[in-house]
Design an enzyme around this catalytic site. Structure first.
Site, PDB file in Angstrom:
ATOM      1  CG  ASP A  90     -16.467 -15.363 -77.334  1.00 30.20           C
ATOM      2  OD1 ASP A  90     -16.885 -16.480 -77.690  1.00 30.20           O
ATOM      3  OD2 ASP A  90     -15.660 -14.698 -78.001  1.00 30.20           O
ATOM      4  CG  ASP A 100     -22.826 -14.765 -91.915  1.00 25.05           C
ATOM      5  OD1 ASP A 100     -22.611 -13.627 -91.444  1.00 25.05           O
ATOM      6  OD2 ASP A 100     -23.947 -15.288 -91.880  1.00 25.05           O
ATOM      7  CB  SER A 101     -19.605 -16.717 -87.378  1.00 20.01           C
ATOM      8  OG  SER A 101     -19.118 -15.391 -87.282  1.00 20.01           O
ATOM      9  NE  ARG A 140     -14.648 -16.154 -86.799  1.00 15.83           N
ATOM     10  CZ  ARG A 140     -15.374 -15.966 -85.687  1.00 15.83           C
ATOM     11  NH1 ARG A 140     -14.815 -16.065 -84.494  1.00 15.83           N
ATOM     12  NH2 ARG A 140     -16.651 -15.663 -85.762  1.00 15.83           N
TER      13      ARG A 140
HETATM   14  P1  ITT Z   1     -17.961  -9.138 -90.699  1.00 16.23           P
HETATM   15  O1  ITT Z   1     -19.325  -9.369 -91.322  1.00 16.23           O
HETATM   16  O2  ITT Z   1     -17.336  -7.856 -91.133  1.00 16.23           O
HETATM   17  O3  ITT Z   1     -17.036 -10.297 -90.861  1.00 16.23           O
HETATM   18  P2  ITT Z   1     -19.448  -9.203 -88.177  1.00 16.23           P
HETATM   19  O4  ITT Z   1     -19.043  -9.131 -86.737  1.00 16.23           O
HETATM   20  O5  ITT Z   1     -20.568  -8.285 -88.631  1.00 16.23           O
HETATM   21  O6  ITT Z   1     -18.143  -8.977 -89.098  1.00 16.23           O
HETATM   22  P3  ITT Z   1     -21.097 -11.532 -88.799  1.00 16.23           P
HETATM   23  O7  ITT Z   1     -22.000 -10.813 -89.723  1.00 16.23           O
HETATM   24  O8  ITT Z   1     -20.581 -12.886 -89.223  1.00 16.23           O
HETATM   25  O9  ITT Z   1     -19.778 -10.689 -88.496  1.00 16.23           O
HETATM   26  O10 ITT Z   1     -21.798 -11.648 -87.377  1.00 16.23           O
HETATM   27  C1  ITT Z   1     -21.272 -12.467 -86.424  1.00 16.23           C
HETATM   28  C2  ITT Z   1     -21.891 -12.160 -85.065  1.00 16.23           C
HETATM   29  O11 ITT Z   1     -22.112 -13.410 -84.396  1.00 16.23           O
HETATM   30  C3  ITT Z   1     -20.900 -11.374 -84.215  1.00 16.23           C
HETATM   31  O12 ITT Z   1     -21.110  -9.997 -84.319  1.00 16.23           O
HETATM   32  C4  ITT Z   1     -21.188 -11.927 -82.815  1.00 16.23           C
HETATM   33  O13 ITT Z   1     -22.307 -11.277 -82.285  1.00 16.23           O
HETATM   34  C5  ITT Z   1     -21.565 -13.383 -83.098  1.00 16.23           C
HETATM   35  N1  ITT Z   1     -20.354 -14.254 -83.079  1.00 16.23           N
HETATM   36  C6  ITT Z   1     -19.784 -14.890 -84.137  1.00 16.23           C
HETATM   37  N2  ITT Z   1     -18.670 -15.539 -83.766  1.00 16.23           N
HETATM   38  C7  ITT Z   1     -18.526 -15.312 -82.457  1.00 16.23           C
HETATM   39  C8  ITT Z   1     -17.551 -15.696 -81.512  1.00 16.23           C
HETATM   40  O14 ITT Z   1     -16.462 -16.399 -81.861  1.00 16.23           O
HETATM   41  N3  ITT Z   1     -17.707 -15.293 -80.249  1.00 16.23           N
HETATM   42  C9  ITT Z   1     -18.766 -14.557 -79.900  1.00 16.23           C
HETATM   43  N4  ITT Z   1     -19.718 -14.121 -80.720  1.00 16.23           N
HETATM   44  C10 ITT Z   1     -19.612 -14.497 -82.000  1.00 16.23           C
END
Ligand code: ITT
Length: 230
Positions: A187, A70-71, A213
């Site tokens: 990004d 979760d990010s 990540r």
């Molecule tokens: P999963 O839950 O299926 O893994 P998701 O995209 O919904 O996919 P998250 O709930 O963790 O994932 O939401 C992460 C959001 O945070 C993602 O949609 C981006 O908007 C932002 N994000 C996370 N990592 C990022 C990155 O490396 N670069 C840019 N934006 C990022």
């Protein structure tokens, strides 16, 4: 050891698979095992809580040890927002091609004309690895895998930067496209001062070397490797 990497985000999948490449770990995806179930509701207040919730949900559904991340983005001037709401900040639904620009525009709107020194931010990635719950019917993992670890493994990686702002190339308050064509999500707006680039201007390899990540994936792999070689 075989484990499931649970994400519906193809960018995350590529980034994590590029870092964890050791032959002693076979990573399978939701698609590989044909697991088509509703995504869990990510209702925890922390990245760690949501990562564990996702990993446990898919471990139980698949019977495989599973990891998930979760990010999101934390912006200091916005008291840490969008945080765990990063994926759904704007409230827009649909594909990433419409949701990402809507989230980026909301971020620019919230920050307004704040100068660059007031636009500090970080990406955070919490990654969790869980076994299927013991004692359940679904808990039948491959021999030898279950006992590698008892409790969930949880790690965190971060990268510091700031959001593009007045005076930066590629910045305009009504330009959610930011600068750069690589990566995803925020990004194109996430600027790393030491590099003079946004993370969307980095090659996938370079992003993985320095990103939240990439760091979390390496920490996770270090822990798993230690368990496998125990
Ligand atoms: P999963 O839950 O299926 O893994 P998701 O995209 O919904 O996919 P998250 O709930 O963790 O994932 O939401 C992460 C959001 O945070 C993602 O949609 C981006 O908007 C932002 N994000 C996370 N990592 C990022 C990155 O490396 N670069 C840019 N934006 C990022």
């Amino acid at each position: 050891m075989k484990c499931l990497l649970a994400t519906s985000n193809p960018h995350k999948l590529q980034e994590i698979q590029a870092v964890i490449t050791d032959p002693s770990l076979t990573i399978v995806t939701l698609k590989d095992i044909g697991l088509e179930i509703d995504e869990p509701v990510e209702d925890q207040p922390t990245f760690e809580g949501n990562a564990q919730l996702k990993a446990q949900y898919y471990a139980d559904a698949s019977g495989l040890p599973c990891f998930a991340d979760d990010s999101g983005l934390e912006v200091d001037a916005l008291n840490g927002a969008p945080g765990v709401f990063s994926a759904r900040y704007s409230g827009m639904t649909g594909g990433r091609d419409v949701v990402d620009p809507a989230n980026n525009q909301k971020l620019l709107d919230e920050l307004g004309d704040r100068p660059v020194e007031q636009r500090t931010a970080r990406f955070v990635c919490a990654m969790a690895m869980c076994n299927p719950e013991t004692g359940t019917e679904k808990g039948g993992t491959e021999k030898g895998v279950r006992n590698l670890f008892d409790k969930p493994i949880i790690v965190r990686g971060t990268i510091e930067g700031r959001i593009l702002g007045p005076g930066d190339a590629g910045y305009a308050v009504d330009n959610p496209k930011g600068i750069g064509e690589n990566g995803f999500g925020y990004d194109p707006l996430f600027y790393v001062p030491e590099l003079g680039k946004t993370t969307a201007q980095l090659s996938p390899e370079h992003k993985n070397q320095i990103s939240h990540r990439g760091h979390a994936s390496r920490l996770m792999w270090d822990q798993l490797k230690a368990l496998i070689n125990r």
